[in-house]
Design a protein around this motif. Sequence first.
Motif, mmCIF file in Angstrom:
data_model
loop_
_atom_site.group_PDB
_atom_site.id
_atom_site.type_symbol
_atom_site.label_atom_id
_atom_site.label_comp_id
_atom_site.label_asym_id
_atom_site.label_seq_id
_atom_site.Cartn_x
_atom_site.Cartn_y
_atom_site.Cartn_z
ATOM 1 N N ALA A 1 0.871 -1.225 0.186
ATOM 2 C CA ALA A 1 -0.230 0.060 0.082
ATOM 3 C C ALA A 1 0.812 1.201 0.103
ATOM 4 C CB ALA A 1 -0.986 0.003 1.310
ATOM 5 N N ILE A 2 1.243 1.904 -1.254
ATOM 6 C CA ILE A 2 2.055 2.805 -1.237
ATOM 7 C C ILE A 2 1.276 4.105 -1.765
ATOM 8 C CG2 ILE A 2 4.087 3.721 -2.427
ATOM 9 C CD1 ILE A 2 4.902 0.805 -2.814
ATOM 10 N N THR A 3 1.088 5.178 -1.081
ATOM 11 C CA THR A 3 0.232 6.197 -1.345
ATOM 12 C C THR A 3 0.951 7.480 -1.595
ATOM 13 O OG1 THR A 3 -0.259 6.537 0.865
ATOM 14 C CG2 THR A 3 -1.754 5.261 -0.151
ATOM 15 N N SER A 4 2.166 7.642 -0.956
ATOM 16 C CA SER A 4 2.810 8.710 -1.357
ATOM 17 C C SER A 4 3.125 9.110 -2.736
ATOM 18 C CB SER A 4 3.861 8.982 -0.236
ATOM 19 O OG SER A 4 4.878 7.985 -0.549
ATOM 20 N N SER A 5 3.682 10.220 -2.971
ATOM 21 C CA SER A 5 4.222 10.789 -4.477
ATOM 22 C C SER A 5 5.425 11.344 -4.371
ATOM 23 C CB SER A 5 3.323 11.868 -4.841
ATOM 24 O OG SER A 5 3.769 12.046 -6.183
ATOM 25 N N PRO A 6 6.572 11.200 -5.319
ATOM 26 C CA PRO A 6 6.309 9.992 -6.379
ATOM 27 C C PRO A 6 6.285 8.612 -5.700
ATOM 28 C CG PRO A 6 8.606 10.827 -6.148
ATOM 29 C CD PRO A 6 7.798 11.668 -5.079
ATOM 30 N N THR A 7 5.607 7.718 -6.370
ATOM 31 C CA THR A 7 5.378 6.506 -5.762
ATOM 32 C C THR A 7 6.546 5.367 -6.451
ATOM 33 O OG1 THR A 7 3.057 6.792 -5.957
ATOM 34 C CG2 THR A 7 3.784 4.512 -5.531
ATOM 35 N N TYR A 8 7.245 5.558 -7.465
ATOM 36 C CA TYR A 8 8.173 4.834 -8.009
ATOM 37 C C TYR A 8 9.458 5.644 -8.446
ATOM 38 C CZ TYR A 8 4.095 1.994 -7.708
ATOM 39 O OH TYR A 8 2.986 1.070 -7.322
ATOM 40 N N LEU A 9 10.502 4.599 -8.665
ATOM 41 C CA LEU A 9 11.767 5.325 -8.929
ATOM 42 C C LEU A 9 11.940 5.601 -10.267
ATOM 43 C CD1 LEU A 9 14.305 2.351 -7.647
ATOM 44 C CD2 LEU A 9 14.109 4.774 -6.778
ATOM 45 N N ASP A 10 12.760 6.708 -10.806
ATOM 46 C CA ASP A 10 12.771 6.948 -11.986
ATOM 47 C C ASP A 10 13.901 6.095 -12.694
ATOM 48 O OD1 ASP A 10 11.482 9.352 -11.333
ATOM 49 O OD2 ASP A 10 13.269 10.568 -10.958
ATOM 50 N N ILE A 11 13.732 6.139 -14.107
ATOM 51 C CA ILE A 11 14.657 5.316 -14.896
ATOM 52 C C ILE A 11 15.939 6.101 -14.855
ATOM 53 C CG2 ILE A 11 15.094 4.506 -17.174
ATOM 54 C CD1 ILE A 11 12.106 4.157 -17.416
ATOM 55 N N GLY A 12 17.084 5.300 -15.066
ATOM 56 C CA GLY A 12 18.370 5.767 -15.083
ATOM 57 C C GLY A 12 19.084 6.001 -13.567
ATOM 58 N N ALA A 13 20.286 6.481 -13.739
ATOM 59 C CA ALA A 13 20.867 6.428 -12.350
ATOM 60 C C ALA A 13 20.724 7.464 -11.504
ATOM 61 C CB ALA A 13 22.393 6.524 -12.649
ATOM 62 N N VAL A 14 20.143 8.683 -11.830
ATOM 63 C CA VAL A 14 19.844 9.977 -11.089
ATOM 64 C C VAL A 14 18.357 10.087 -10.710
ATOM 65 C CG1 VAL A 14 20.123 12.461 -10.611
ATOM 66 C CG2 VAL A 14 21.919 11.076 -12.126
ATOM 67 N N GLN A 15 18.166 9.986 -9.433
ATOM 68 C CA GLN A 15 16.823 10.015 -8.942
ATOM 69 C C GLN A 15 16.600 11.267 -8.315
ATOM 70 O OE1 GLN A 15 14.912 7.065 -8.925
ATOM 71 N NE2 GLN A 15 16.553 6.280 -10.020
#
Length: 279
Positions: A247-261
Motif C-alpha cells: 500500500a504505497i500512497t505517497s508521491s512520487p510512488t516509484y523510482l525514475d529510470i536511469g542513475a539519477v533520482q
Amino acid sequence: CGGSNGLFSATNNSDIHLIDGEVHNAGSNKLLDGNSRWHLFNMELHDGTSTAELVELGGNAKVVGCYIHDTSTAGRLLEVSNDSFVYGNFFKSSRDDLVRCLSSSISVINNIIFCTDTGSTAIALASSVCNVCNNTCYNSTAGTQEGILSTHTNAHTNFIANNIIEGWSGTGGNGIEVANSGHYLFNNRFYNNTTNITASDGLMLEVDSVTLGASPFTDPSSNDFTIQDDETDIQGVAYPTNIGGAAITSSPTYLDIGAVQREEPAGGGSSANYYIGGM
C-alpha cells in the motif's frame, strides 16, 4: 597515492578495503590489480596508460560511490569478476570498455557511465546471471560500439532494466546488443542510437522499451546527468510500477529510470526538481 607504479600490482592479494581516498598516475601499469574480496568505497581512481585495465578486481568485489576516470583509449577502465557489486559510481573514459564483467552473478546498478570515444562500450558483459539496472550510459562522440554489450556464450537470465542509453549514433552503434537468447530487457530508454536493440539469437523477453524524442539530461558536457522537467517517460516509471500487496500512497510512488533520482523537497507538494544520485 601517486607515481609511475600501481598501488597494488600483484594478483595474490585479497580482502583489501580502500575507503575515502585517491589513487592516481600509475603510468603504464594497472592502478589496482586485485584478487578476491576487494571493497572500494568513495574512492577517486584515475590516470594510467595501461592497455589492459586501469582497475582489475577478482571475485566478490564491491565498488560503491567511486569516481573512476582517465583519458586512455585502450583496455578497460574497471574489470570485475564473479559475485561482484558495482553501485552508484561515476565512470568517464575513452577506453574500449568502461565497465567489464567476467564470469557470473554480477550486479551493475545506479552508475553513470560517460564514454568519450566512438570506440567505447559503457558496460560489457562477458558473464551470465547479471543484473544491469538503472544505469545512465552516455557517449558524447557518436559511438560505433554498444551502450550495453552481452557476449557470454551461456548468458542465461541476464536482467537489463531501467537504463538510459544515449549517443551510440555512429555506424554500427547499438544501444543494447546481446549475442544469446537468455536475456530479459525491461523498460529501457534510448535516444540518438543507430539501433536501439540488436539480439542476434532472440530474447527471453523484451518489454516497454521507449525511444525518447530528445536528450533527457540537463548538461552532460558538465557531467550533469540530472533529468529535465516533465520527462514523463523517465520520471516515476521504473520497473516494477506495481508492487503486489504494498500500500504505497505517497508521491512520487516509484523510482525514475536511469542513475539519477529525484528527491522531493521537505513537506512535498512542490514542482521543483531535487535530485540525488545512486540511491
